[in-house]
Scaffold this active site. Structure first.
Site, short mmCIF file in Angstrom:
data_model
loop_
_atom_site.label_atom_id
_atom_site.label_comp_id
_atom_site.label_asym_id
_atom_site.label_seq_id
_atom_site.Cartn_x
_atom_site.Cartn_y
_atom_site.Cartn_z
N CYS A 290 0.82 -1.21 0.00
CA CYS A 290 0.00 0.00 0.00
C CYS A 290 0.86 1.27 0.00
CB CYS A 290 -0.93 -0.01 1.22
SG CYS A 290 -1.94 1.46 1.31
N CYS B 140 -0.55 4.13 2.11
CA CYS B 140 -0.39 3.97 3.57
C CYS B 140 1.05 4.25 3.98
CB CYS B 140 -0.74 2.56 4.01
SG CYS B 140 -2.19 1.86 3.25
N ASP B 141 2.01 3.74 3.21
CA ASP B 141 3.40 3.70 3.69
C ASP B 141 4.38 4.58 2.92
OD1 ASP B 141 2.65 1.83 5.61
OD2 ASP B 141 2.78 0.20 4.17
#
Ligand code: NAP
Length: 306
Positions: A131, A134-135
């Site tokens: 992701c 997300c990261d």
């Protein structure tokens, strides 16, 4: 006895919830283990009609959810683990309890695939992720790579150029699978370098267990090389979330639910919509359209089975 349980809160589940709630069924919507589905981990959605400037995936999902809640949909952070036919209705196991329902709309979507290399599980969260949204922000001014050649991989690679010093796109073939607009954008981005015909064979970590490099094999020459990266973003597609339905609902060899006559499955009262049943289009708008169809099919079913 519930009238309708909807499994999943991606685009299809939420659209089904809006339609079912507006029809006064007060559906019970189970968020599942990935609330919001794939859109909640994506960036700008540019191809959902009605948003000429695009809209962030999470914002689109939140809008759909509040639209469904406004008409009476009930949401629970719970996961369906089992399901069975019980006479003229259905029973589903949600966390630790069984709930009776007249209809079940399955919109459980699909989850990210992994490469299947050694130590994959232990490296997730230590420089290995699926992701970018997300990261990505954790990897500023360092080199990273994305594995895959589809729209997701290209989208993630472009997104990561906001943070990383350099983004390598590792693809196992010599041409991208992504749509032309996405492929062109990727190839034109000066911060992205595509490594063609490259197959990941090993993750290499440092003494603290964080990703240090990825070992690649060239599919034409067989040559092995090491690419220094701080994070590997895997974007090689998805697997449908159909484990609780195995052996009960008809599915194809990859586990996608089979629909007949619209969104009906082989068990009456059970409907499938979105990525859990769609291996062809897999777009936010097609998932939403199917969610609408499933709610209408369920509504018609309920009117014939009062
Ligand atoms: P995808 O289209 O199935 O592409 C998966 C990519 O990963 C392919 O390039 C494939 O290589 C590669 N791959 C698969 N298994 C691999 C393995 N074991 N090792 C190395 N590479 C592997 O999946 P996706 O990119 O997630 O897209 C899924 C659907 O969502 C598509 O319909 C796409 O159009 C849609 N989508 C749309 C948007 C958008 O419109 N904004 C954004 C994201 C996704 P090969 O090419 O060699 O098979």
């Amino acid at each position: 006895m519930e009238k309708m349980i909807i499994v999943g809160t991606g685009c299809s589940g939420l659209t089904a919830a809006i339609y079912a709630a507006r029809a006064n069924f007060a559906p019970l919507v189970l968020e599942g283990h990935e609330p919001g589905g794939q859109l909640s981990t994506t960036t700008l959605v540019e191809n959902f009609p009605g948003f000429p400037e695009g809209i962030d995936g999470p914002a689109l999902i939140m809008n759909m959810k509040s639209q469904a809640e406004r008409f009476g949909a009930r949401f629970e952070y719970a996961t369906l683990s089992e399901f069975e036919k019980a006479g003229d209705h259905l029973r589903v196991k949600v966390d630790d309890r069984w709930i009776d329902t007249q209809t079940l709309v399955i919109a459980s979507g699909a989850s990210a695939k992994w490469l299947g290399l050694a130590r994959e599980k232990e490296l997730v969260g230590h420089g290995l992720t699926s992701c970018a949204t997300c990261d990505g922000a954790f990897y500023r001014n360092v080199p990273v790579c994305v594995v895959g050649g589809g729209d997701s991989a290209c989208e993630e690679a472009n997104f990561l150029t906001r943070f990383a010093s350099k983004v390598y796109l590792i693809h196992r073939r010599d041409s991208l699978r992504a749509s032309k607009i996405m492929a062109d954008r990727t190839l034109a981005n000066p911060k992205i370098e595509v490594l063609w015909n490259s197959i990941p064979v090993e993750y290499l970590s440092d003494s603290e267990g964080e990703m240090r490099a990825i070992k690649l094999q060239n599919s034409s020459s067989g040559e092995i090389s090491e690419l220094e990266v701080k994070c590997v973003f895997v974007a090689i597609g998805h697997t449908p979330n159909t484990i609780p339905f195995r052996g009960k609902l008809d599915m194809d060899s990859d586990g996608y639910l089979l629909q007949n006559n619209g969104t009906h499955t082989n068990i009456s009262g059970v409907f499938a919509c979105g990525d859990v049943a769609d291996r062809t289009y897999r777009q936010a708008i097609t998932a939403a359209g199917q969610g609408c169809a499933a709610a209408l099919d369920a509504e018609r079913y309920l009117s014939h089975h009062p």
